[in-house]
Scaffold this motif. Structure first.
Motif, PDB file in Angstrom:
ATOM      1  N   UNK A  96       0.821  -1.204   0.000  1.00  0.00           N
ATOM      2  CA  UNK A  96       0.000   0.000   0.000  1.00  0.00           C
ATOM      3  C   UNK A  96       0.859   1.260   0.000  1.00  0.00           C
ATOM      4  N   UNK A  97       1.918   1.269   0.783  1.00  0.00           N
ATOM      5  CA  UNK A  97       2.787   2.453   0.857  1.00  0.00           C
ATOM      6  C   UNK A  97       3.362   2.776  -0.523  1.00  0.00           C
ATOM      7  N   UNK A  98       3.694   1.740  -1.285  1.00  0.00           N
ATOM      8  CA  UNK A  98       4.167   1.947  -2.659  1.00  0.00           C
ATOM      9  C   UNK A  98       3.079   2.636  -3.484  1.00  0.00           C
ATOM     10  N   UNK A  99       1.838   2.202  -3.324  1.00  0.00           N
ATOM     11  CA  UNK A  99       0.717   2.794  -4.062  1.00  0.00           C
ATOM     12  C   UNK A  99       0.510   4.250  -3.641  1.00  0.00           C
ATOM     13  N   UNK A 100       0.552   4.517  -2.350  1.00  0.00           N
ATOM     14  CA  UNK A 100       0.341   5.870  -1.847  1.00  0.00           C
ATOM     15  C   UNK A 100       1.364   6.842  -2.424  1.00  0.00           C
ATOM     16  N   UNK A 106      -2.314  10.965   0.541  1.00  0.00           N
ATOM     17  CA  UNK A 106      -2.038  11.224   1.953  1.00  0.00           C
ATOM     18  C   UNK A 106      -3.136  10.556   2.784  1.00  0.00           C
ATOM     19  N   UNK A 107      -2.817   9.509   3.508  1.00  0.00           N
ATOM     20  CA  UNK A 107      -3.867   8.710   4.162  1.00  0.00           C
ATOM     21  C   UNK A 107      -4.292   9.189   5.542  1.00  0.00           C
ATOM     22  N   UNK A 108      -5.553   8.983   5.830  1.00  0.00           N
ATOM     23  CA  UNK A 108      -6.035   8.948   7.212  1.00  0.00           C
ATOM     24  C   UNK A 108      -6.023   7.472   7.602  1.00  0.00           C
ATOM     25  N   UNK A 109      -5.332   7.135   8.684  1.00  0.00           N
ATOM     26  CA  UNK A 109      -5.128   5.739   9.046  1.00  0.00           C
ATOM     27  C   UNK A 109      -6.071   5.278  10.143  1.00  0.00           C
ATOM     28  N   UNK A 120       6.044   5.374   8.763  1.00  0.00           N
ATOM     29  CA  UNK A 120       6.991   6.455   9.021  1.00  0.00           C
ATOM     30  C   UNK A 120       7.451   7.048   7.689  1.00  0.00           C
ATOM     31  N   UNK A 121       7.414   8.352   7.585  1.00  0.00           N
ATOM     32  CA  UNK A 121       7.837   9.001   6.346  1.00  0.00           C
ATOM     33  C   UNK A 121       6.719   9.227   5.347  1.00  0.00           C
ATOM     34  N   UNK A 122       5.530   8.693   5.633  1.00  0.00           N
ATOM     35  CA  UNK A 122       4.381   8.899   4.748  1.00  0.00           C
ATOM     36  C   UNK A 122       3.663  10.187   5.161  1.00  0.00           C
ATOM     37  N   UNK A 123       3.410  11.068   4.199  1.00  0.00           N
ATOM     38  CA  UNK A 123       2.727  12.333   4.458  1.00  0.00           C
ATOM     39  C   UNK A 123       1.259  12.072   4.783  1.00  0.00           C
ATOM     40  N   UNK A 124       0.831  12.468   5.977  1.00  0.00           N
ATOM     41  CA  UNK A 124      -0.559  12.256   6.389  1.00  0.00           C
ATOM     42  C   UNK A 124      -1.284  13.574   6.659  1.00  0.00           C
ATOM     43  N   UNK A 125      -0.729  14.680   6.162  1.00  0.00           N
ATOM     44  CA  UNK A 125      -1.388  15.971   6.328  1.00  0.00           C
ATOM     45  C   UNK A 125      -2.530  16.095   5.320  1.00  0.00           C
ATOM     46  N   UNK A 126      -3.597  16.752   5.711  1.00  0.00           N
ATOM     47  CA  UNK A 126      -4.757  16.962   4.836  1.00  0.00           C
ATOM     48  C   UNK A 126      -5.098  15.692   4.060  1.00  0.00           C
ATOM     49  N   UNK A 127      -5.567  14.643   4.729  1.00  0.00           N
ATOM     50  CA  UNK A 127      -5.790  13.341   4.074  1.00  0.00           C
ATOM     51  C   UNK A 127      -6.715  13.432   2.858  1.00  0.00           C
ATOM     52  N   UNK A 128      -6.332  12.688   1.805  1.00  0.00           N
ATOM     53  CA  UNK A 128      -7.192  12.586   0.621  1.00  0.00           C
ATOM     54  C   UNK A 128      -7.595  11.145   0.344  1.00  0.00           C
ATOM     55  N   UNK A 129      -7.433  10.288   1.350  1.00  0.00           N
ATOM     56  CA  UNK A 129      -7.916   8.909   1.277  1.00  0.00           C
ATOM     57  C   UNK A 129      -7.953   8.346   2.695  1.00  0.00           C
ATOM     58  N   UNK A 130      -8.617   7.214   2.847  1.00  0.00           N
ATOM     59  CA  UNK A 130      -8.688   6.529   4.142  1.00  0.00           C
ATOM     60  C   UNK A 130      -8.134   5.125   3.984  1.00  0.00           C
ATOM     61  N   UNK A 131      -7.341   4.700   4.953  1.00  0.00           N
ATOM     62  CA  UNK A 131      -6.753   3.355   4.962  1.00  0.00           C
ATOM     63  C   UNK A 131      -7.198   2.641   6.228  1.00  0.00           C
ATOM     64  N   UNK A 132      -7.769   1.437   6.067  1.00  0.00           N
ATOM     65  CA  UNK A 132      -8.098   0.638   7.243  1.00  0.00           C
ATOM     66  C   UNK A 132      -7.374  -0.708   7.165  1.00  0.00           C
ATOM     67  N   UNK A 133      -6.953  -1.174   8.322  1.00  0.00           N
ATOM     68  CA  UNK A 133      -6.356  -2.501   8.447  1.00  0.00           C
ATOM     69  C   UNK A 133      -7.019  -3.197   9.613  1.00  0.00           C
ATOM     70  N   UNK A 134      -6.429  -4.292  10.069  1.00  0.00           N
ATOM     71  CA  UNK A 134      -6.984  -4.996  11.228  1.00  0.00           C
ATOM     72  C   UNK A 134      -6.631  -4.195  12.483  1.00  0.00           C
ATOM     73  N   UNK A 135      -7.474  -3.244  12.798  1.00  0.00           N
ATOM     74  CA  UNK A 135      -7.188  -2.316  13.885  1.00  0.00           C
ATOM     75  C   UNK A 135      -7.549  -2.873  15.258  1.00  0.00           C
ATOM     76  N   UNK A 136      -8.208  -4.039  15.304  1.00  0.00           N
ATOM     77  CA  UNK A 136      -8.581  -4.693  16.563  1.00  0.00           C
ATOM     78  C   UNK A 136      -9.375  -3.724  17.461  1.00  0.00           C
TER      79      UNK A 136
END
Length: 277
Positions: A96-100, A106-109, A120-136
């Motif tokens: 996913x990071x490669x795709x971003x 810029x994801x909202x996680x 780390x190192x991924x720009x997350x300011x002013x998100x223009x997409x949402x990413x969900x994983x197994x957040x438990x």
């Protein structure tokens, strides 16, 4: 001595095992069982992986694990007796990071806390997409609603899901997986998520490209009929289901997905593959 491998139907052949040049292994439910004391190798699986690697058959690992970084995940597996290289493990977050980065996103996680170092190192300011994983436990109403608000506020809502599993098995029983929450956000925002991880064809193709092999030369071994077996088969690979992990007897009567073969566990699968080589 129990049967090495059983075919999909009585009398059908598993001759295709002879042409296998590579094996792609799911991890949870195939190598180890997270329901046993928080994580324990399935009997014979560590030795089976060693035998497979020593045989000259190409081996890769394909997991939808999104509660840990790959490095931390493999540290846990090393304690169980597995010696696996990070470069041979394919998981959703790095893909996913490669795709971003490629698409300038810029994801909202909404992910597990232990996965955050991957970003780390991924720009997350002013998100223009949402990413969900197994957040438990991070799948609280508040956090889901926050992800919903970001998504619904975008001119063109873009949702990424790190896998689409329905449930998995943990120490205290079955638990809802990321796919359930993905569907909730899809419904609320009238959007279709882009799935990164199994059963995405692009995810399997990344593994095939790394091995420089054609799909018909590769078998996927997993415990999840839909995401492991079905996903691999749609890419032209063979799919073998182990009767460990989340396997249920009803899987063998599924109306639309049928494994090319069933086997009791990874050790029996490796016996069959190496015998036919």
């Amino acid at each position: 001595m129990r049967s090495r491998v059983s075919s999909m139907a009585a009398g059908s052949s598993v001759e295709w095992l002879k042409s296998v040049k590579a094996v792609v292994l799911d991890m949870c439910g195939v190598l180890y069982d997270s329901a046993e004391g928080g994580g324990q190798a399935i009997a014979g699986s560590a030795e089976a992986v060693r035998r497979l690697m020593d045989s000259g058959v190409t081996v890769r690992f394909c997991t939808n694990e999104t509660q840990n970084t790959r490095e931390r995940f493999l540290q846990k597996l090393r304690v169980m007796g597995f010696d696996i290289s990070v470069s041979h493990v394919f998981s959703p977050a790095p893909a996913l990071i490669h795709i971003l980065k490629e698409r300038g996103l810029r994801p909202h996680l909404l992910v597990h806390d232990d996965l955050l170092p991957e970003f780390d190192g991924v720009d997350m300011s002013s998100p223009n997409c949402v990413v969900i994983g197994d957040a438990a436990d991070n799948f609280s109403y508040q956090n889901l609603n926050e992800a919903f608000r970001v998504l619904i506020g975008l001119e063109k809502p873009l949702l990424f899901s790190l896998g689409q599993g329905r449930y998995y098995k943990e120490t205290d029983g079955l638990k809802l997986d990321v796919g359930v929450f993905m569907k909730a956000l899809e419904y609320a925002c009238d959007v279709q998520a882009e799935v990164v991880g199994k059963p995405s064809a692009e995810f399997f193709q990344t593994v095939l490209s790394d091995m420089k092999l054609q799909p018909h030369e590769v078998v996927m071994i997993g415990d999840d009929l839909l995401n492991d077996v079905g996903g691999a088969q749609r890419c032209g690979m063979k799919g073998l289901q182990v009767r460990t992990g989340k396997y249920r007897p009803s899987d063998e009567q599924h109306p639309s997905v049928r494994a090319d073969a069933y086997v009791d566990d990874l050790a029996a699968a490796v016996n069959a593959i190496l015998t036919d080589h």
